[in-house]
Design an enzyme around this catalytic site. Structure first.
Site, PDB file in Angstrom:
ATOM      1  N   HIS A 153       0.941  -1.038  -0.137  1.00 19.04           N
ATOM      2  CA  HIS A 153       0.245   0.023   0.026  1.00 19.04           C
ATOM      3  C   HIS A 153       0.800   1.519   0.380  1.00 19.04           C
ATOM      4  CE1 HIS A 153      -0.529  -0.578   4.682  1.00 19.04           C
ATOM      5  NE2 HIS A 153       0.417   0.088   4.366  1.00 19.04           N
ATOM      6  N   HIS A 200      -1.162   4.875   9.972  1.00 22.63           N
ATOM      7  CA  HIS A 200       0.375   5.876  10.170  1.00 22.63           C
ATOM      8  C   HIS A 200       0.590   7.007  10.251  1.00 22.63           C
ATOM      9  CE1 HIS A 200       0.431   2.536   5.958  1.00 22.63           C
ATOM     10  NE2 HIS A 200       1.260   2.665   6.741  1.00 22.63           N
TER      11      HIS A 200
HETATM   12  O1  LIG Z   1       8.485   3.719  -0.288  1.00 26.65           O
HETATM   13  C1  LIG Z   1       7.979   4.638   0.850  1.00 26.65           C
HETATM   14  O2  LIG Z   1       7.655   5.444   0.072  1.00 26.65           O
HETATM   15  C2  LIG Z   1       6.255   4.704   1.650  1.00 26.65           C
HETATM   16  C3  LIG Z   1       6.621   5.430   2.422  1.00 26.65           C
HETATM   17  C4  LIG Z   1       5.306   4.963   3.260  1.00 26.65           C
HETATM   18  C5  LIG Z   1       4.574   3.993   3.864  1.00 26.65           C
HETATM   19  O3  LIG Z   1       4.053   3.613   4.810  1.00 26.65           O
HETATM   20  C6  LIG Z   1       5.237   3.170   2.700  1.00 26.65           C
HETATM   21  O4  LIG Z   1       4.980   2.608   2.731  1.00 26.65           O
HETATM   22  C7  LIG Z   1       6.567   3.458   1.798  1.00 26.65           C
END
Ligand SMILES: O=C(O)c1ccc(O)c(O)c1
Length: 435
Positions: A153, A200
């Site tokens: 995601h 997040h």
């Molecule tokens: O690779 C990334 O940019 C990225 C940033 C935030 C996330 O939560 C993630 O799973 C990937």
């Protein structure tokens, strides 16, 4: 009577469950507002006017105007919330409790001084209870888990879609990997998606760190994660199915946090965008399910796998003929922090996908340390895939699983992208033995 809600038979008692909570949501939130002195003053100055600011039903307002706590409870009020209202009026808990019994304040007080209400004559009518057990009429129809979707995601994928960059050479291979998936979703559209993701640091900050959050609300807006909200629709929940799942999972000893209001971030919206493309509204309801994988300790793969098994029981015992998909999101290998940022372990990711299909029980035994060491600090998100895998029909032996699609690509921003679609099918009959 649903056999697992026999608490409804306890006389003179309203057990506050998810059903009551949904019924009394605004009433209880209104009561909570009275924890602020300014709101108490405004309420006392004009009760009706203050209540009119809230989306309360007339029955709820009338119950409070009549000082009728039994009516307020019937309307979904909970005594601890209603006590904020009572406190505003200067009532003690004893006055509030006594007001519901048909006694005068003095009579109730005297009863308590004399040892309280006797249990004699206040038990369940056991003849009714036994009759319920003798006739546990099973529902004639029930919900079915039709399949599972597993996908990364990565927020940059959402940004690529939102900024119309999907045809750029960097992004084209990623989106090509989801062409078949979008078609599959069109042909297999569920009524509801149970979407496992992690927030997040968006809806939950460090003031509250729930391990598992089940969204029991009616709707969830798209979060602003600092770049402004993504231009994608909010989601419509399914409070009734979610309440049923809450009831079933908590009775199976999974101590969930139930959330009626929260915004949803890229962990949830990016998978929807990948599977449904650019749409005005999402084509089905979505029940959000958040797993803490941000601050340790985080749930183990084994715990997630067991939760998935319990989730299967919960969904398939829901008495409406809904088609439900369970999605596990996050991963694959990635590390967003420190000198090891950018870590990709293609070999480990490939083995993870193989085992997810062929040996989910073995995979569920992999400890945290291996995820962090081999898949990077944020690769731990992959434990969430085990919830969706645990909910598939081959795990309890009721059916078989077919792999409809598998995709892997590096990179998308800092991560590897992994994706899998599994379908549930009834178990094939064993061929009849030849004469
Ligand atoms: O690779 C990334 O940019 C990225 C940033 C935030 C996330 O939560 C993630 O799973 C990937």
């Amino acid at each position: 009577m649903s056999l697992d809600k026999t608490y409804k038979l306890v006389p003179g008692t309203t057990v506050f469950d998810a059903e009551q909570s949904a019924k009394g949501y605004h009433l209880n939130q209104f009561c909570m507002s009275l924890m602020k002195a300014g709101n108490r003053e405004r309420y006392l100055a004009d009760e009706r006017a203050y209540m009119d600011e809230w989306p309360l039903r007339e029955e709820q307002k009338q119950a409070l105007l009549d000082r009728d706590l039994n009516a307020a409870m019937r309307e979904g009020g909970n005594i601890y919330f209603l006590s904020k209202w009572g406190a505003t009026l200067g009532l003690s808990f004893q006055q509030m409790a006594g007001s519901m019994t048909g006694m005068t304040e003095q009579e109730y007080r005297a009863m308590m001084i004399n040892g309280g209400r006797s249990i004699a004559g206040n038990r369940i009518d056991h003849a009714v209870l036994e009759a319920a057990y003798d006739d546990p009429t099973p529902p004639t129809e029930h919900a079915t888990i039709t399949g599972a979707v597993f996908t990364s995601h990565v927020p940059a994928i959402g940004a690529a879609m939102d900024h119309h960059n999907t045809d750029e050479p960097y992004w084209r291979p990623v989106f090509e990997g989801y062409e078949l998936s979008k078609q599959w979703e069109k042909e297999n559209l569920p009524d509801v998606i149970f979407l496992v993701y992690n927030d997040h640091a968006t809806a939950f900050d460090l003031s509250l760190i729930p391990s598992f959050v089940l969204g029991t609300g009616a709707a969830y807006p798209t979060a602003d994660e600092g770049y402004g909200p993504r231009p994608v629709p909010g989601i419509e929940g399914d409070p009734d199915l979610a309440a049923h799942i809450a009831h079933s999972l908590i009775r199976d000893d999974f101590d969930l946090t139930l959330v009626n209001e929260m915004s949803v971030d890229h962990g949830l919206t990016v998978p929807l965008s990948l599977m449904f493309g650019d749409v005005e509204t999402w084509p089905c309801k979505v029940i959000p399910f958040h797993v803490n994988v941000v601050q340790y300790p985080v749930p183990s793969g084994a715990r997630c796998f067991k939760l998935g098994q319990s989730l299967r029981k919960a969904i398939e015992s829901y008495g409406k003929p809904l088609k439900v998909q369970v999605w596990g999101t996050g991963g694959m290998s990635h590390q967003l922090q420190g000198p090891r940022a950018g870590l990709i372990n293609r070999e480990w990711d490939t083995a993870f996908l193989d085992k997810l299909i062929e040996d989910p029980v073995g995979l569920s035994q992999v400890p945290h340390l291996e995820y962090v060491e081999e898949a990077g600090s944020e690769g731990i998100e992959l434990v969430m895939w085990l919830i969706a895998r645990g909910a598939m029909s081959d795990i309890d032996g009721s059916g078989e699983v077919e792999v409809k699609h598998r995709f892997y690509h590096v990179p998308a921003s800092n991560t590897a992208v992994g994706h899998l679609i599994l379908e549930n099918h009834p178990r094939a009959e064993a061929p009849a033995a030849k004469e």
